[in-house]
Design a protein around this motif. Structure first.
Motif, PDB file in Angstrom:
ATOM      1  N   GLY A  23      15.899   1.361  -9.453  1.00  0.00           N
ATOM      2  CA  GLY A  23      14.952   0.910  -8.433  1.00  0.00           C
ATOM      3  C   GLY A  23      15.619   0.348  -7.188  1.00  0.00           C
ATOM      4  O   GLY A  23      15.055  -0.502  -6.502  1.00  0.00           O
ATOM      5  N   ILE A  24      16.821   0.826  -6.906  1.00  0.00           N
ATOM      6  CA  ILE A  24      17.581   0.297  -5.762  1.00  0.00           C
ATOM      7  C   ILE A  24      17.955   1.403  -4.774  1.00  0.00           C
ATOM      8  O   ILE A  24      18.917   1.270  -4.021  1.00  0.00           O
ATOM      9  CB  ILE A  24      18.860  -0.434  -6.241  1.00  0.00           C
ATOM     10  CG1 ILE A  24      19.743   0.496  -7.077  1.00  0.00           C
ATOM     11  CG2 ILE A  24      18.506  -1.703  -7.000  1.00  0.00           C
ATOM     12  CD1 ILE A  24      21.125  -0.047  -7.370  1.00  0.00           C
ATOM     13  N   LEU A  25      17.184   2.460  -4.768  1.00  0.00           N
ATOM     14  CA  LEU A  25      17.535   3.626  -3.959  1.00  0.00           C
ATOM     15  C   LEU A  25      17.649   3.293  -2.471  1.00  0.00           C
ATOM     16  O   LEU A  25      18.633   3.660  -1.818  1.00  0.00           O
ATOM     17  CB  LEU A  25      16.515   4.744  -4.182  1.00  0.00           C
ATOM     18  CG  LEU A  25      16.859   6.102  -3.595  1.00  0.00           C
ATOM     19  CD1 LEU A  25      18.185   6.618  -4.133  1.00  0.00           C
ATOM     20  CD2 LEU A  25      15.749   7.100  -3.905  1.00  0.00           C
ATOM     21  N   LYS A  26      16.682   2.592  -1.953  1.00  0.00           N
ATOM     22  CA  LYS A  26      16.690   2.272  -0.521  1.00  0.00           C
ATOM     23  C   LYS A  26      17.889   1.391  -0.161  1.00  0.00           C
ATOM     24  O   LYS A  26      18.593   1.655   0.816  1.00  0.00           O
ATOM     25  CB  LYS A  26      15.380   1.574  -0.147  1.00  0.00           C
ATOM     26  CG  LYS A  26      15.194   1.356   1.319  1.00  0.00           C
ATOM     27  CD  LYS A  26      13.816   0.776   1.612  1.00  0.00           C
ATOM     28  CE  LYS A  26      13.598   0.595   3.088  1.00  0.00           C
ATOM     29  NZ  LYS A  26      12.266   0.042   3.375  1.00  0.00           N
ATOM     30  N   GLU A  27      18.126   0.370  -0.959  1.00  0.00           N
ATOM     31  CA  GLU A  27      19.221  -0.560  -0.689  1.00  0.00           C
ATOM     32  C   GLU A  27      20.580   0.125  -0.847  1.00  0.00           C
ATOM     33  O   GLU A  27      21.478  -0.057  -0.029  1.00  0.00           O
ATOM     34  CB  GLU A  27      19.149  -1.772  -1.626  1.00  0.00           C
ATOM     35  CG  GLU A  27      17.904  -2.611  -1.460  1.00  0.00           C
ATOM     36  CD  GLU A  27      16.655  -2.054  -2.154  1.00  0.00           C
ATOM     37  OE1 GLU A  27      16.765  -1.087  -2.953  1.00  0.00           O
ATOM     38  OE2 GLU A  27      15.562  -2.559  -1.871  1.00  0.00           O
ATOM     39  N   LEU A  28      20.708   0.915  -1.905  1.00  0.00           N
ATOM     40  CA  LEU A  28      21.980   1.590  -2.139  1.00  0.00           C
ATOM     41  C   LEU A  28      22.258   2.618  -1.047  1.00  0.00           C
ATOM     42  O   LEU A  28      23.398   2.766  -0.603  1.00  0.00           O
ATOM     43  CB  LEU A  28      22.006   2.250  -3.521  1.00  0.00           C
ATOM     44  CG  LEU A  28      23.385   2.731  -3.955  1.00  0.00           C
ATOM     45  CD1 LEU A  28      24.303   1.546  -4.232  1.00  0.00           C
ATOM     46  CD2 LEU A  28      23.302   3.607  -5.178  1.00  0.00           C
TER      47      LEU A  28
END
Length: 179
Positions: A23-28
């Protein structure tokens, strides 16, 4: 022997799956974009990560030092690439990851061509308007194009909006030639 395109795709998709599952696609993706810029500016760094003459522990230490502010998954991914001797493809892998990620996140990149530089506020206004029209998050970079004479041209993939004197003249020329 391995196919380089498959290697790039598999590694980038592995990182994508991890980020998506966590659930960290945007941040990563934001971190990856920063790392790509760093790696492109510092080609020597990739040479160190690719070198068989540099101990793996030293490589890991360099990775920790260079990317300490980034997501731990990304840091470990870079370490794994160094350990697996695929760091020479790291930029391509990360660029492909961003492409896959942007597709999932519905992000599109484009260019707004103008005769003079636009300030950040104006670019953001255009991004907002085009984002609504395309139903996607649009990120524009501004490029100067003196051939426009006056006005703007926005290009995002196959989507083009042109409101310029040169565009008008080209359309006029086409209509005259058809007659």
């Amino acid at each position: 022997m391995y196919n380089i395109n498959d290697l790039i795709y598999n590694w980038s998709f592995a990182l994508f799956d991890l980020a998506n599952d966590e659930g960290i696609l945007k941040e990563l993706t934001a971190d990856v974009v920063k790392v790509i810029k760093v790696l492109k500016r510092n080609k020597r760094y990739l040479e160190i990560l690719n070198s068989y003459n540099v101990d793996l522990d030293v490589k890991f230490q360099k990775i920790d030092e260079a990317f300490s502010g980034n997501n731990i998954h990304l840091i470990n991914f870079i370490k794994l690439a160094a350990k697996a001797a695929v760091a020479k493809f790291l930029i391509q892998i990360l660029v492909r990851f961003v492409e896959i990620s942007n597709q999932k996140l519905n992000v599109k990149y484009g260019t707004i061509f103008t005769t003079i530089a636009l300030d950040e506020v104006k670019v953001k206004e255009f991004e907002s308007k085009i984002s609504k029209k395309l139903n996607a998050k649009v990120i524009l970079k501004n490029e100067i194009d003196p051939s426009l004479i006056a006005g703007i041209k926005i290009k995002i993939d196959d989507y083009v909006v042109e409101n310029s004197i040169s565009g008008y003249l080209n359309e006029l020329k086409k209509s005259v030639i058809k007659k």
